[in-house]
Design a protein around this motif. Sequence first.
Motif, PDB file in Angstrom:
ATOM      1  N   ASP A  51       0.817  -1.228   0.000  1.00 58.44           N
ATOM      2  CA  ASP A  51       0.000   0.000   0.000  1.00 58.44           C
ATOM      3  C   ASP A  51       0.846   1.272   0.000  1.00 58.44           C
ATOM      4  N   GLY A  52       1.985   1.227  -0.685  1.00 59.36           N
ATOM      5  CA  GLY A  52       2.850   2.393  -0.807  1.00 59.36           C
ATOM      6  C   GLY A  52       3.851   2.579   0.322  1.00 59.36           C
ATOM      7  N   ARG A  53       3.863   1.673   1.289  1.00 65.03           N
ATOM      8  CA  ARG A  53       4.799   1.818   2.413  1.00 65.03           C
ATOM      9  C   ARG A  53       6.252   1.589   1.990  1.00 65.03           C
ATOM     10  N   ILE A  54       6.452   0.847   0.887  1.00 73.76           N
ATOM     11  CA  ILE A  54       7.785   0.777   0.277  1.00 73.76           C
ATOM     12  C   ILE A  54       7.629   1.193  -1.187  1.00 73.76           C
ATOM     13  N   HIS A  55       8.649   1.859  -1.711  1.00 76.41           N
ATOM     14  CA  HIS A  55       8.526   2.361  -3.081  1.00 76.41           C
ATOM     15  C   HIS A  55       9.897   2.725  -3.628  1.00 76.41           C
ATOM     16  N   GLY A  56       9.928   2.942  -4.932  1.00 81.12           N
ATOM     17  CA  GLY A  56      11.167   3.343  -5.598  1.00 81.12           C
ATOM     18  C   GLY A  56      10.971   3.350  -7.099  1.00 81.12           C
ATOM     19  N   ARG A  57      12.053   3.004  -7.795  1.00 89.71           N
ATOM     20  CA  ARG A  57      12.055   3.022  -9.257  1.00 89.71           C
ATOM     21  C   ARG A  57      12.791   1.776  -9.750  1.00 89.71           C
ATOM     22  N   ILE A  58      12.309   1.206 -10.846  1.00 86.81           N
ATOM     23  CA  ILE A  58      13.009   0.098 -11.490  1.00 86.81           C
ATOM     24  C   ILE A  58      14.232   0.693 -12.194  1.00 86.81           C
ATOM     25  N   LEU A  59      15.422   0.248 -11.815  1.00 89.39           N
ATOM     26  CA  LEU A  59      16.653   0.787 -12.404  1.00 89.39           C
ATOM     27  C   LEU A  59      17.156  -0.050 -13.570  1.00 89.39           C
ATOM     28  N   ALA A  60      17.073  -1.385 -13.438  1.00 89.26           N
ATOM     29  CA  ALA A  60      17.568  -2.272 -14.496  1.00 89.26           C
ATOM     30  C   ALA A  60      16.920  -3.640 -14.341  1.00 89.26           C
ATOM     31  N   LEU A  61      16.754  -4.314 -15.482  1.00 88.97           N
ATOM     32  CA  LEU A  61      16.203  -5.669 -15.492  1.00 88.97           C
ATOM     33  C   LEU A  61      17.021  -6.550 -16.429  1.00 88.97           C
ATOM     34  N   ALA A  62      17.289  -7.770 -15.996  1.00 85.99           N
ATOM     35  CA  ALA A  62      17.866  -8.813 -16.843  1.00 85.99           C
ATOM     36  C   ALA A  62      16.859  -9.958 -16.773  1.00 85.99           C
ATOM     37  N   PRO A  63      16.005 -10.103 -17.783  1.00 87.64           N
ATOM     38  CA  PRO A  63      14.879 -11.026 -17.702  1.00 87.64           C
ATOM     39  C   PRO A  63      15.232 -12.406 -17.135  1.00 87.64           C
ATOM     40  N   SER A  64      14.429 -12.783 -16.166  1.00 89.31           N
ATOM     41  CA  SER A  64      14.528 -14.065 -15.453  1.00 89.31           C
ATOM     42  C   SER A  64      15.803 -14.214 -14.628  1.00 89.31           C
ATOM     43  N   ARG A  65      16.639 -13.163 -14.558  1.00 87.03           N
ATOM     44  CA  ARG A  65      17.907 -13.276 -13.834  1.00 87.03           C
ATOM     45  C   ARG A  65      18.120 -12.225 -12.760  1.00 87.03           C
ATOM     46  N   GLN A  66      17.757 -10.967 -13.028  1.00 86.26           N
ATOM     47  CA  GLN A  66      18.101  -9.922 -12.060  1.00 86.26           C
ATOM     48  C   GLN A  66      17.139  -8.737 -12.146  1.00 86.26           C
ATOM     49  N   ILE A  67      16.849  -8.187 -10.955  1.00 87.20           N
ATOM     50  CA  ILE A  67      16.030  -6.979 -10.814  1.00 87.20           C
ATOM     51  C   ILE A  67      16.830  -5.997  -9.959  1.00 87.20           C
ATOM     52  N   VAL A  68      16.957  -4.767 -10.427  1.00 87.23           N
ATOM     53  CA  VAL A  68      17.640  -3.719  -9.671  1.00 87.23           C
ATOM     54  C   VAL A  68      16.657  -2.561  -9.503  1.00 87.23           C
ATOM     55  N   GLN A  69      16.453  -2.150  -8.233  1.00 82.68           N
ATOM     56  CA  GLN A  69      15.498  -1.095  -7.921  1.00 82.68           C
ATOM     57  C   GLN A  69      16.106  -0.099  -6.946  1.00 82.68           C
ATOM     58  N   SER A  70      15.702   1.160  -7.061  1.00 82.90           N
ATOM     59  CA  SER A  70      15.890   2.049  -5.921  1.00 82.90           C
ATOM     60  C   SER A  70      14.791   1.678  -4.942  1.00 82.90           C
ATOM     61  N   TRP A  71      15.047   1.868  -3.655  1.00 79.92           N
ATOM     62  CA  TRP A  71      14.151   1.322  -2.628  1.00 79.92           C
ATOM     63  C   TRP A  71      14.190   2.208  -1.402  1.00 79.92           C
ATOM     64  N   ARG A  72      13.016   2.511  -0.883  1.00 82.05           N
ATOM     65  CA  ARG A  72      12.913   3.205   0.398  1.00 82.05           C
ATOM     66  C   ARG A  72      11.568   2.864   1.019  1.00 82.05           C
ATOM     67  N   SER A  73      11.464   3.054   2.321  1.00 82.63           N
ATOM     68  CA  SER A  73      10.210   2.771   3.008  1.00 82.63           C
ATOM     69  C   SER A  73       9.734   4.016   3.740  1.00 82.63           C
ATOM     70  N   PHE A  74       8.548   3.913   4.307  1.00 79.40           N
ATOM     71  CA  PHE A  74       7.990   5.020   5.080  1.00 79.40           C
ATOM     72  C   PHE A  74       8.881   5.361   6.273  1.00 79.40           C
TER      73      PHE A  74
END
Length: 133
Positions: A51-74
Amino acid sequence: MLKIVQQSVELPASPAALYSMYLDAGRHAAFTGGGAASITPVPGTDWSAFDGRIHGRILALAPSRQIVQSWRSFEWQDDDPDSVLILTFWSIGSGSRLDLAQVDVPPRLYDTLLSGWPTRYWEPWRAFLRQAS
């Protein structure tokens, strides 16, 4: 001082299945059980969960292998920089190992995040996968 949360977990699904579940808003919300999620598998897009308590931006994706996000919480203060979350998926046996590195965690929140990943993600995700099979 720079803090890094590092964890590995084994889950009973393929890397491709875990990757796509994490990046699908409905399935993300379902396996965490923590409220609405908004996520699109496109670098540069915003995401949120619980419900928005954690959020950020998708920085990079390597399909089926890796997810990189900026991340912060309330719990982040306005002057705290975003952390960077790196999720890497590895095939092992009939399932996967997911490696997590969360870089630049505010020192006061390190223990909270260290315990939060298993309780908010790993345990519910494992239970969801077992129930679905």
